[in-house]
Design a protein around this motif. Structure first.
Motif, PDB file in Angstrom:
ATOM      1  N   GLU A 253       0.838  -1.208   0.000  1.00 33.92           N
ATOM      2  CA  GLU A 253       0.000   0.000   0.000  1.00 33.92           C
ATOM      3  C   GLU A 253       0.868   1.251   0.000  1.00 33.92           C
ATOM      4  OE1 GLU A 253      -2.621  -0.317   3.293  1.00 33.92           O
ATOM      5  OE2 GLU A 253      -3.917  -1.822   2.362  1.00 33.92           O
ATOM      6  N   ALA A 257       0.791   4.030  -2.919  1.00 34.74           N
ATOM      7  CA  ALA A 257       0.467   5.412  -2.551  1.00 34.74           C
ATOM      8  C   ALA A 257       1.558   6.361  -3.051  1.00 34.74           C
ATOM      9  CB  ALA A 257       0.309   5.520  -1.039  1.00 34.74           C
ATOM     10  N   ASP A 267      -5.515  11.803  -3.204  1.00 34.20           N
ATOM     11  CA  ASP A 267      -6.017  10.774  -2.270  1.00 34.20           C
ATOM     12  C   ASP A 267      -5.484   9.388  -2.615  1.00 34.20           C
ATOM     13  OD1 ASP A 267      -7.500  12.740  -0.918  1.00 34.20           O
ATOM     14  OD2 ASP A 267      -9.212  12.459  -2.274  1.00 34.20           O
ATOM     15  N   TRP A 269      -3.480   7.477  -1.020  1.00 36.53           N
ATOM     16  CA  TRP A 269      -3.477   6.538   0.118  1.00 36.53           C
ATOM     17  C   TRP A 269      -4.818   5.817   0.245  1.00 36.53           C
ATOM     18  CZ3 TRP A 269      -7.207   7.398   3.753  1.00 36.53           C
ATOM     19  CH2 TRP A 269      -7.828   8.660   3.755  1.00 36.53           C
ATOM     20  N   GLU A 270      -5.919   6.499  -0.158  1.00 37.94           N
ATOM     21  CA  GLU A 270      -7.249   5.881  -0.074  1.00 37.94           C
ATOM     22  C   GLU A 270      -7.433   4.835  -1.168  1.00 37.94           C
ATOM     23  OE1 GLU A 270     -11.971   7.190  -0.314  1.00 37.94           O
ATOM     24  OE2 GLU A 270     -10.406   8.720  -0.224  1.00 37.94           O
ATOM     25  N   THR A 274      -7.500  -0.339  -1.876  1.00 34.57           N
ATOM     26  CA  THR A 274      -8.365  -1.098  -2.781  1.00 34.57           C
ATOM     27  C   THR A 274      -7.564  -1.757  -3.891  1.00 34.57           C
ATOM     28  OG1 THR A 274     -10.217   0.398  -2.341  1.00 34.57           O
ATOM     29  CG2 THR A 274     -10.331  -0.931  -4.348  1.00 34.57           C
ATOM     30  N   ARG A 302      -9.294   5.753 -10.821  1.00 37.76           N
ATOM     31  CA  ARG A 302     -10.471   5.611  -9.960  1.00 37.76           C
ATOM     32  C   ARG A 302     -11.496   4.647 -10.572  1.00 37.76           C
ATOM     33  NH1 ARG A 302     -10.996   8.546  -5.567  1.00 37.76           N
ATOM     34  NH2 ARG A 302      -9.543  10.262  -5.187  1.00 37.76           N
ATOM     35  N   GLU A 309     -13.096  -2.822  -6.520  1.00 36.08           N
ATOM     36  CA  GLU A 309     -13.935  -2.856  -5.318  1.00 36.08           C
ATOM     37  C   GLU A 309     -15.266  -3.535  -5.611  1.00 36.08           C
ATOM     38  OE1 GLU A 309     -15.192   0.050  -1.613  1.00 36.08           O
ATOM     39  OE2 GLU A 309     -14.390   0.923  -3.472  1.00 36.08           O
TER      40      GLU A 309
END
Length: 490
Positions: A253, A257, A267, A269-270, A274, A302, A309
């Protein structure tokens, strides 16, 4: 060796061990506490019915389970009464008291109960016994003591009714407890499915929005086709992502990131969590960056994150639904709903169904070990009733261990019988309690707590209905109940 029935008044003695078959004089009968209050005529009748019989040391006067043909009164010597408790003879009492009695003690009940000897009587020394034929002795007792017979009848009926009611109550309490655990277990996957469905709906909406942003005319056909290929690759990664340790996940992760931050994706890290769960790494993200313009990279990443997801959420829903289906199947197997009462069954399916019903009751620190011999054949049985046996034994084992321990369920063979052994690591059964655990209504729990051990019911199901046996071995840290079942129908 079993005693022959006492001969009638005009017959010669039948036992080869008792050549003399003498009547006992009424005056001698009055010396026995059992007959001291009888009238002269009653003593004369007992004298006429009875015969004095003799046995040498070590001989069995009668054996447990044989037809109860005689009522015996000790005249001289010493005897012992034993019970067969799961493969072992347990001495329940011994006596040398003149007048002690045993044998057909429930003959007065007649056909309302099975007339068999409840124990084995063994001669410890040379013994002399007064043998009274059970039917004739029961007849005179009913004639001489009608009020006592009414009281005994009431007691007998009340005990039988109580046993039936308590047995039904035990089954209801056990079923209610298991049902509560089952509903709790069903609620968990059902709630997970509902939650995953709600999130899935949001992610699908977001995926459509990001796809529209990516494909608003700035991508040619080849780029859009490549992006769709990357989406399919993302789906495959999500379903086959390798398992990683927590440390490996954290490192992956952090690496993703850093990549996202370096490429201007906000964003990061968010999104990294996933993407890592979906099996993405730096090389995969490099492929995405090469398929779209730099200005479209954030939307493309995204969009792919939503794809991953979505696939993960679908996996959660699938797991939840499978879990619900498995629990419902276990409940049907346990209850034997819509199935014949007697059938040929795989005991492992019954054991697994019962353990599934106990999932909500098994503490987190109790380890369940299944040591199954899968080569065992199916056996003829009443599966719903065997499930009740497993329920009683497992419930007692869990109660003995408390919040921690190991529950072992083992199958195999013992001789020509199938064996199911349930072992716990509790403190063991105290020696003074062990002879009583199969008695009706017996419990080691305080008054008002629980309904008993359920072992009397289990014994009747296994021994009386299936022709098997239950044996117990207990020591601190290892208590095992072994259920033996015939491999073929009797």
């Amino acid at each position: 060796m079993n005693a022959d029935p006492a001969p009638a008044a005009d017959e010669a003695p039948a036992s080869d061990q008792a050549p003399a078959a003498d009547r006992l004089d009424p005056a001698d009968l009055r010396d026995l506490f059992l007959f001291e209050s009888l009238t002269g005529d009653q003593l004369a009748e007992i004298s006429r019915l009875g015969r004095v019989r003799h046995w040498p040391p070590g001989a069995d006067v009668y054996a447990e389970g044989d037809p109860a043909e005689c009522f015996f009164v000790l005249l001289d010597g010493a005897i012992a009464l034993t019970r067969r408790v799961r493969g072992a003879d347990v001495e329940v009492t011994r006596s040398d008291q003149r007048g002690a009695y045993a044998g057909a003690t429930q003959a007065y009940a007649g056909e309302r109960m099975e007339q068999v000897y409840p124990n084995t009587m063994r001669a410890l020394t040379d013994v002399a016994l007064l043998a009274l034929p059970a039917p004739e002795f029961a007849a005179v007792i009913r004639q001489w003591f009608p009020m006592a017979m009414h009281l005994l009848d009431g007691l007998f009926v009340a005990m039988r009714t109580t046993q039936t009611v308590v047995g039904e109550r035990e089954r209801l309490v056990a079923l209610g407890s298991l049902t509560a655990g089952l509903t709790h277990e069903l609620n968990n996957p059902a709630a997970a499915a509902v939650r995953a469905t709600a999130v899935l709906r949001e992610r699908l909406a977001g995926m459509r929005q990001k796809l529209a942003m990516v494909a608003d005319g700035r991508l040619d056909g080849a780029q859009l086709h490549r992006l769709v290929e990357l989406q399919e690759t993302a789906v495959r990664r999500a379903t086959t992502a390798p398992l990683r340790t927590p440390l490996q996940v954290t490192d992956a992760e952090d690496a993703l990131a850093d990549w996202l931050d370096a490429h201007g994706v906000p964003d990061g890290w968010e999104l990294a969590a996933t993407l890592v769960a979906g099996g993405f790494d730096d090389d995969a993200l490099d492929e995405v960056a090469g398929a779209v313009l730099a200005s479209d990279l954030t939307a493309a990443v995204r969009w792919l994150a939503y794809t991953v997801e979505t696939e993960l959420l679908l996996g959660e829903i699938d797991d939840a639904v499978r879990r619900i289906s498995s629990l419902v199947g276990a409940a049907k197997q346990y209850s034997q709903l819509d199935r014949a009462p007697h059938q040929t069954v795989d005991v492992h399916e019954l054991l697994d169904a019962t353990l599934a019903m106990f999932t909500g009751k098994i503490p987190a620190e109790v380890r369940v070990v299944r040591d199954y011999d899968r080569t065992l054949p199916a056996v003829p049985a009443y599966p719903a009733e065997l499930n009740q046996v497993w329920t009683n034994l497992i419930d007692n084992a869990l109660g003995a261990m408390g919040p921690a321990g190991t529950l072992t369920v083992r199958t195999g063979t013992t001789g020509d019988q199938l064996s199911v052994e349930i072992t716990d690591t509790g403190p063991g059964i105290p020696p003074e309690v062990r002879p009583r655990i199969f008695e009706p209504f017996f419990t080691t729990k305080p008054i008002g707590e629980g309904t008993g051990l359920g072992l009397d019911i289990s014994y009747r199901i296994v021994v009386k209905k299936h022709g098997g046996d239950i044996r117990v071995d207990s020591a601190p840290g290892a208590t095992s109940f072994r259920v033996l079942l015939p491999l073929t129908a009797g």
